[in-house]
Design a protein around this motif. Sequence first.
Motif, PDB file in Angstrom:
ATOM      1  N   GLU A   1       4.506   0.125  -7.253  1.00 23.12           N
ATOM      2  CA  GLU A   1       5.007  -0.444  -8.579  1.00 23.12           C
ATOM      3  C   GLU A   1       4.802   0.579  -9.631  1.00 23.12           C
ATOM      4  O   GLU A   1       5.720   0.576 -10.445  1.00 23.12           O
TER       5      GLU A   1
ATOM      6  N   ASP B   1       0.261  -3.243   2.357  1.00 24.01           N
ATOM      7  CA  ASP B   1      -0.753  -4.095   1.823  1.00 24.01           C
ATOM      8  C   ASP B   1      -0.784  -4.023   0.189  1.00 24.01           C
ATOM      9  O   ASP B   1       0.153  -3.463  -0.405  1.00 24.01           O
ATOM     10  N   GLU B   2      -1.710  -4.760  -0.302  1.00 21.76           N
ATOM     11  CA  GLU B   2      -1.419  -4.939  -1.668  1.00 21.76           C
ATOM     12  C   GLU B   2      -1.925  -3.735  -2.526  1.00 21.76           C
ATOM     13  O   GLU B   2      -1.359  -3.509  -3.504  1.00 21.76           O
ATOM     14  N   ASP B   3      -2.823  -3.058  -2.102  1.00 23.86           N
ATOM     15  CA  ASP B   3      -3.121  -1.768  -2.903  1.00 23.86           C
ATOM     16  C   ASP B   3      -1.821  -0.839  -2.745  1.00 23.86           C
ATOM     17  O   ASP B   3      -1.621  -0.129  -3.601  1.00 23.86           O
ATOM     18  N   GLU B   4      -0.989  -0.685  -1.439  1.00 26.90           N
ATOM     19  CA  GLU B   4      -0.067   0.268  -1.605  1.00 26.90           C
ATOM     20  C   GLU B   4       1.318  -0.240  -2.594  1.00 26.90           C
ATOM     21  O   GLU B   4       2.076   0.350  -3.047  1.00 26.90           O
ATOM     22  N   ARG B   5       1.364  -1.649  -2.509  1.00 24.10           N
ATOM     23  CA  ARG B   5       2.218  -2.187  -3.302  1.00 24.10           C
ATOM     24  C   ARG B   5       2.081  -1.664  -4.800  1.00 24.10           C
ATOM     25  O   ARG B   5       2.880  -1.518  -5.539  1.00 24.10           O
ATOM     26  N   LYS B   6       0.873  -1.927  -5.272  1.00 18.90           N
ATOM     27  CA  LYS B   6       0.459  -1.644  -6.730  1.00 18.90           C
ATOM     28  C   LYS B   6       0.815  -0.281  -6.699  1.00 18.90           C
ATOM     29  O   LYS B   6       1.335   0.217  -7.862  1.00 18.90           O
TER      30      LYS B   6
ATOM     31  N   PRO C   1       8.678  -1.146  -3.631  1.00 19.82           N
ATOM     32  CA  PRO C   1       7.451  -1.793  -3.517  1.00 19.82           C
ATOM     33  C   PRO C   1       7.493  -2.794  -2.245  1.00 19.82           C
ATOM     34  O   PRO C   1       6.475  -3.121  -1.724  1.00 19.82           O
ATOM     35  N   ASP C   2       8.682  -3.200  -1.846  1.00 22.02           N
ATOM     36  CA  ASP C   2       8.803  -4.097  -0.946  1.00 22.02           C
ATOM     37  C   ASP C   2       8.510  -3.374   0.627  1.00 22.02           C
ATOM     38  O   ASP C   2       8.396  -4.282   1.548  1.00 22.02           O
TER      39      ASP C   2
ATOM     40  N   ALA D   1       5.907  -1.919   1.070  1.00 17.95           N
ATOM     41  CA  ALA D   1       4.361  -1.756   1.107  1.00 17.95           C
ATOM     42  C   ALA D   1       3.888  -2.493   2.283  1.00 17.95           C
ATOM     43  O   ALA D   1       4.274  -3.430   2.775  1.00 17.95           O
TER      44      ALA D   1
END
Length: 319
Positions: A199, A191-196, A186-187, A189
């Motif tokens: 994860e 943007d936030e959508d990509e991080r989600k 996840p690090d 990513a």
Amino acid sequence: MTTPEAEQSQSAPVGEPAPEQAGAAAPSAAGAAAGDGSVSEGTGGGAAPRPEERLDRAVRAAEQALIEYEIAVDTFRIEVENFSRLHHQKLGPMYTRLDELDAQIAEAVAARSGDPEDIRKADEARARVMPMPAVEELFHGWMDGDGLFPEAAAMLTDQPVRPPQRVRPSEEARKLYRELARKAHPDLAQDEDERKRREEFITRVNAAYSRGDAPLLRELGEEWAAGPAPAERGPSPSEELYARLEWLAHRKELLTLVARELEEGAIGSMLRMAPDDPDRLLDEIAEQLLAQVAEREAELAALLGEPDTSEGPSGSVEA
């Protein structure tokens, strides 16, 4: 008391009306679309409403009709439940007494005749009176209403209750896990959508690795290599409205089945016999049951007090 079907007949049915029908049902000051596609002039002199507007009005009308039908079904369901409760409280002891008398009569007949068929009928009549033991009692804690307990199933199949798990996954699983963790961390990513998304994917990877499931880890690797699925095109406003109408129609069908089961059930059928005064119906049934109890008691007394025919007549029979 009114049944749901009678209530429904007083309101608009829930279905999937065509946009043209929906538009015709709703008054419009602007007029309506003519058959050749031209716009007829109304009192307001404006254009006819768009199909989406007419479809939206049809959805609103169907929603209101469904609400009214749900209220009618719930009202009838509550009446059935209340009547069933009163029926059980008032008449339950009489039914229990009748069952007991039937069992005693059958046992008296079997005792006199000794016929195997009479004995079988007597056993069945007594079984209807005796309370049924719980499933756990019958199987001494081996099973409940959902089936065998895991420990009992293991004993019957000579298998351990829980299969032993590997302390450490295989070398292949460890290698696949490391590769996926490096690629999908996840690090990484942006943007936030990509991080989600990362994860959620890593959660699945961890679960597969904890079980040592190398084939699943390979499938997850192929899934990650293929990249995220393209975003699907959302439905248009018209498609959403049609989907809403279809859902409303399906919901109406389900409610109709519920209403039919209530009306065709024993309690619902009794309620339909006296919809305006169900209490009076209970009193009438109670009188009938009391008469049946008296008849059974007289029949049992005659069986128990009747003299043995092999010794000849010995007087009158008590009734």
